[in-house]
Write a protein that holds these residues in place. Structure first.
Motif, PDB file in Angstrom:
ATOM      1  N   UNK A   1       0.843  -1.193   0.000  1.00  0.00           N
ATOM      2  CA  UNK A   1       0.000   0.000   0.000  1.00  0.00           C
ATOM      3  C   UNK A   1       0.881   1.246   0.000  1.00  0.00           C
ATOM      4  N   UNK A   2       0.548   2.199  -0.867  1.00  0.00           N
ATOM      5  CA  UNK A   2       1.353   3.409  -1.030  1.00  0.00           C
ATOM      6  C   UNK A   2       0.931   4.478  -0.032  1.00  0.00           C
ATOM      7  N   UNK A   3       1.922   5.030   0.668  1.00  0.00           N
ATOM      8  CA  UNK A   3       1.724   6.107   1.637  1.00  0.00           C
ATOM      9  C   UNK A   3       0.604   5.768   2.626  1.00  0.00           C
ATOM     10  N   UNK A   4       0.710   4.591   3.210  1.00  0.00           N
ATOM     11  CA  UNK A   4      -0.309   4.064   4.130  1.00  0.00           C
ATOM     12  C   UNK A   4       0.059   4.443   5.564  1.00  0.00           C
ATOM     13  N   UNK A   5      -0.798   5.190   6.236  1.00  0.00           N
ATOM     14  CA  UNK A   5      -0.539   5.581   7.620  1.00  0.00           C
ATOM     15  C   UNK A   5      -1.069   4.571   8.631  1.00  0.00           C
ATOM     16  N   UNK A   6      -1.761   3.534   8.158  1.00  0.00           N
ATOM     17  CA  UNK A   6      -2.307   2.510   9.038  1.00  0.00           C
ATOM     18  C   UNK A   6      -1.374   1.300   9.062  1.00  0.00           C
ATOM     19  N   UNK A   7      -0.873   0.953  10.233  1.00  0.00           N
ATOM     20  CA  UNK A   7       0.051  -0.164  10.337  1.00  0.00           C
ATOM     21  C   UNK A   7      -0.202  -0.905  11.649  1.00  0.00           C
ATOM     22  N   UNK A   8      -0.009  -2.219  11.598  1.00  0.00           N
ATOM     23  CA  UNK A   8      -0.128  -3.064  12.779  1.00  0.00           C
ATOM     24  C   UNK A   8       1.270  -3.507  13.181  1.00  0.00           C
ATOM     25  N   UNK A   9       1.663  -3.232  14.420  1.00  0.00           N
ATOM     26  CA  UNK A   9       2.997  -3.561  14.898  1.00  0.00           C
ATOM     27  C   UNK A   9       2.957  -4.770  15.812  1.00  0.00           C
ATOM     28  N   UNK A  10       3.866  -5.718  15.578  1.00  0.00           N
ATOM     29  CA  UNK A  10       3.953  -6.890  16.438  1.00  0.00           C
ATOM     30  C   UNK A  10       4.631  -6.510  17.751  1.00  0.00           C
ATOM     31  N   UNK A  11       4.089  -6.989  18.875  1.00  0.00           N
ATOM     32  CA  UNK A  11       4.703  -6.723  20.173  1.00  0.00           C
ATOM     33  C   UNK A  11       5.460  -7.960  20.658  1.00  0.00           C
TER      34      UNK A  11
ATOM     35  N   UNK B   1       2.599   9.148  10.491  1.00  0.00           N
ATOM     36  CA  UNK B   1       2.143  10.413   9.923  1.00  0.00           C
ATOM     37  C   UNK B   1       2.333  10.395   8.412  1.00  0.00           C
ATOM     38  N   UNK B   2       1.723  11.360   7.753  1.00  0.00           N
ATOM     39  CA  UNK B   2       1.895  11.472   6.305  1.00  0.00           C
ATOM     40  C   UNK B   2       3.364  11.680   5.956  1.00  0.00           C
ATOM     41  N   UNK B   3       4.090  12.402   6.811  1.00  0.00           N
ATOM     42  CA  UNK B   3       5.529  12.630   6.572  1.00  0.00           C
ATOM     43  C   UNK B   3       6.316  11.329   6.704  1.00  0.00           C
ATOM     44  N   UNK B   4       5.903  10.452   7.654  1.00  0.00           N
ATOM     45  CA  UNK B   4       6.595   9.169   7.855  1.00  0.00           C
ATOM     46  C   UNK B   4       6.579   8.325   6.589  1.00  0.00           C
ATOM     47  N   UNK B   5       5.463   8.349   5.869  1.00  0.00           N
ATOM     48  CA  UNK B   5       5.267   7.404   4.766  1.00  0.00           C
ATOM     49  C   UNK B   5       5.294   8.070   3.393  1.00  0.00           C
ATOM     50  N   UNK B   6       5.681   9.311   3.333  1.00  0.00           N
ATOM     51  CA  UNK B   6       5.685  10.020   2.046  1.00  0.00           C
ATOM     52  C   UNK B   6       6.601   9.301   1.045  1.00  0.00           C
ATOM     53  N   UNK B   7       6.030   8.913  -0.082  1.00  0.00           N
ATOM     54  CA  UNK B   7       6.788   8.233  -1.129  1.00  0.00           C
ATOM     55  C   UNK B   7       7.125   6.785  -0.818  1.00  0.00           C
ATOM     56  N   UNK B   8       6.585   6.248   0.285  1.00  0.00           N
ATOM     57  CA  UNK B   8       6.951   4.898   0.727  1.00  0.00           C
ATOM     58  C   UNK B   8       5.797   3.911   0.539  1.00  0.00           C
TER      59      UNK B   8
END
Length: 305
Positions: free
Chosen positions: A100-110, A121-128
Motif C-alpha cells: 500500500x502506497x503512503x499508508x498511515x495505518x500499520x499493525x505492529x507486532x509486540x 504520519x503522512x511525513x513518515x510514509x511520504x513516497x513509501x
C-alpha cells in the motif's frame, strides 16, 4: 518579469508532479514483477551472538515451487497471494503480501502473538510503500514500510520491523519471542531475492535481550508454469472464499487498538479450521455473507480477549 516567474514556478511544480508520478509507476512495476511462477530456495543460518557460550542452531535449507498471483491491482494498493505447489494434486495457500502506497495505518507486532496499531504520519510514509505480510490463514505476520529505489537499473526495497518467530522455529525455540526482521527485496533478471538480517530477541518487561543474529536468503527464480496447473485450478475455485476471509480479518484488526491470537483452539490449528471451512463453502455453495458469518464464528475462539 512577474509573469515569467509565475511560469517558471508552475513549470517546476509540473516537473515535480510528473517525476513523482513516474516514480510511482516504477514502484508499481517493481512490485507487480514479484508475481510469477517460481522455484524458491530458502537458506537461513545464525552468524553471531553476544553470548560466547551460545550454541548456534543448525542452518536451515529448503526449496519448493511457488506461484505468486496478483489478486488486487489498484493504483495505490497491490495484493499478491502465494501458493505452494507440492505435486499434481496438492497445493498449500501460502503467505500473502499486501503493498500500500503512503499508508498511515500499520499493525505492529509486540510479542507472544499480540499486535497493536501504530501511529504513522503522512511525513513518515511520504513516497513509501508498506508491505503487510500475512500467514497461511490470513492472520497478520508482520508489516514494514520503506522506499523503493531504482538506481542504475536495479530495483530494491528495504524495511525493518518486528515479527513472530519463523514457522521453522516456532515450535522448537523458547529462548526468544521476537524476530526483528531486516528485509531487503531486490529484483533480479530471473526473479527476485529476499535478503534478511534478523535479530532474535527475548522481550521482557525489563527490555530486549539479543540472543543471536541470523542471515537469510530466499531466492525466487522463474520456472515452468505447467508445474502449477493444479494450483491454478484450485485457486480458481477457492479465491472467492479467501477474499471473504481477508475481509473478516480486516474487520477484526480494525475493531480495536490491540489484539492477540492463539494458534490452537479445540485441538485444531487456525489454518486447519479455515481451510476445512473453505472446502465446506465450495461444497455447499455458500454466499459471501454466509462465508463471512461462518468465518467470523470460526475465528472467535482463536482471539484472546
Amino acid at each position: 518579469m512577474k509573469i515569467l516567474n509565475l511560469i517558471l514556478v508552475l513549470s517546476g511544480l509540473f516537473t515535480i508532479s510528473t517525476n513523482a508520478q513516474d516514480k510511482l509507476e516504477q514502484d508499481r512495476k517493481a512490485i507487480k514483477s514479484l508475481a510469477d511462477f517460481y522455484k524458491v530456495n530458502f537458506n537461513y543460518a545464525e552468524i553471531t551472538s553476544p553470548n560466547p557460550d551460545y550454541q548456534f542452531s543448525k542452518p536451515y535449507r529448503s526449496h519448493g515451487n511457488e506461484w505468486a498471483e496478483i489478486v488486487v491491482d489498484e493504483p495505490r494498493r497491490i495484493v499478491i497471494q502465494h501458493m505452494l505447489a507440492i505435486d499434481d494434486s496438492t497445493v498449500i495457500k501460502h503467505w500473502r503480501q499486501d503493498w500500500t502506497y503512503e499508508d498511515t495505518n500499520i499493525i505492529l507486532y509486540t510479542q507472544d502473538n499480540a499486535w497493536k496499531k501504530g501511529n504513522l504520519t503522512a511525513a513518515d510514509v511520504k513516497g513509501k510503500w508498506t508491505q503487510k505480510v500475512y500467514q497461511v490463514d490470513d492472520s497478520p505476520r508482520y508489516q514494514g514500510y520503506g522506499t523503493w529505489s531504482h538506481v542504475g537499473g536495479h530495483d530494491a526495497w528495504s524495511s525493518e520491523t518486528d515479527s513472530p518467530l519463523p514457522r521453522r522455529e516456532s515450535t522448537v525455540r523458547k529462548d526468544y519471542n521476537v524476530l526483528n526482521r531486516g528485509s531487503r527485496i531486490t529484483i533480479t533478471p530471473n526473479g527476485w531475492m529476499l535478503e534478511q538480517d534478523n535479530k532474535k530477541i527475548l522481550r521482557t518487561p525489563a527490555g530486549d535481550k539479543l540472543i543471536a543474529v541470523e542471515k537469510g536468503y530466499e531466492e525466487f527464480t522463474k520456472t515452468d508454469s505447467t508445474k502449477f496447473t493444479y494450483a491454478q485450478k484450485w485457486w480458481t475455485i477457492q479465491n472467492t472464499y479467501w477474499a471473504d476471509v481477508r475481509d473478516v480479518w480486516a474487520e477484526v484488526m480494525n475493531a480495536g487498538d490491540t489484539f492477540k491470537i492463539k494458534t490452537t483452539a479445540k485441538g485444531k490449528l487456525l489454518y486447519e479450521t479455515l481451510f476445512a471451512l473453505g472446502d465446506q463453502s465450495i461444497k455447499e455453495k455458500w454466499s459471501a455473507s454466509e462465508n463471512k458469518e461462518k468465518v467470523k464464528a470460526a475465528i472467535q475462539p482463536y482471539l484472546i480477549k
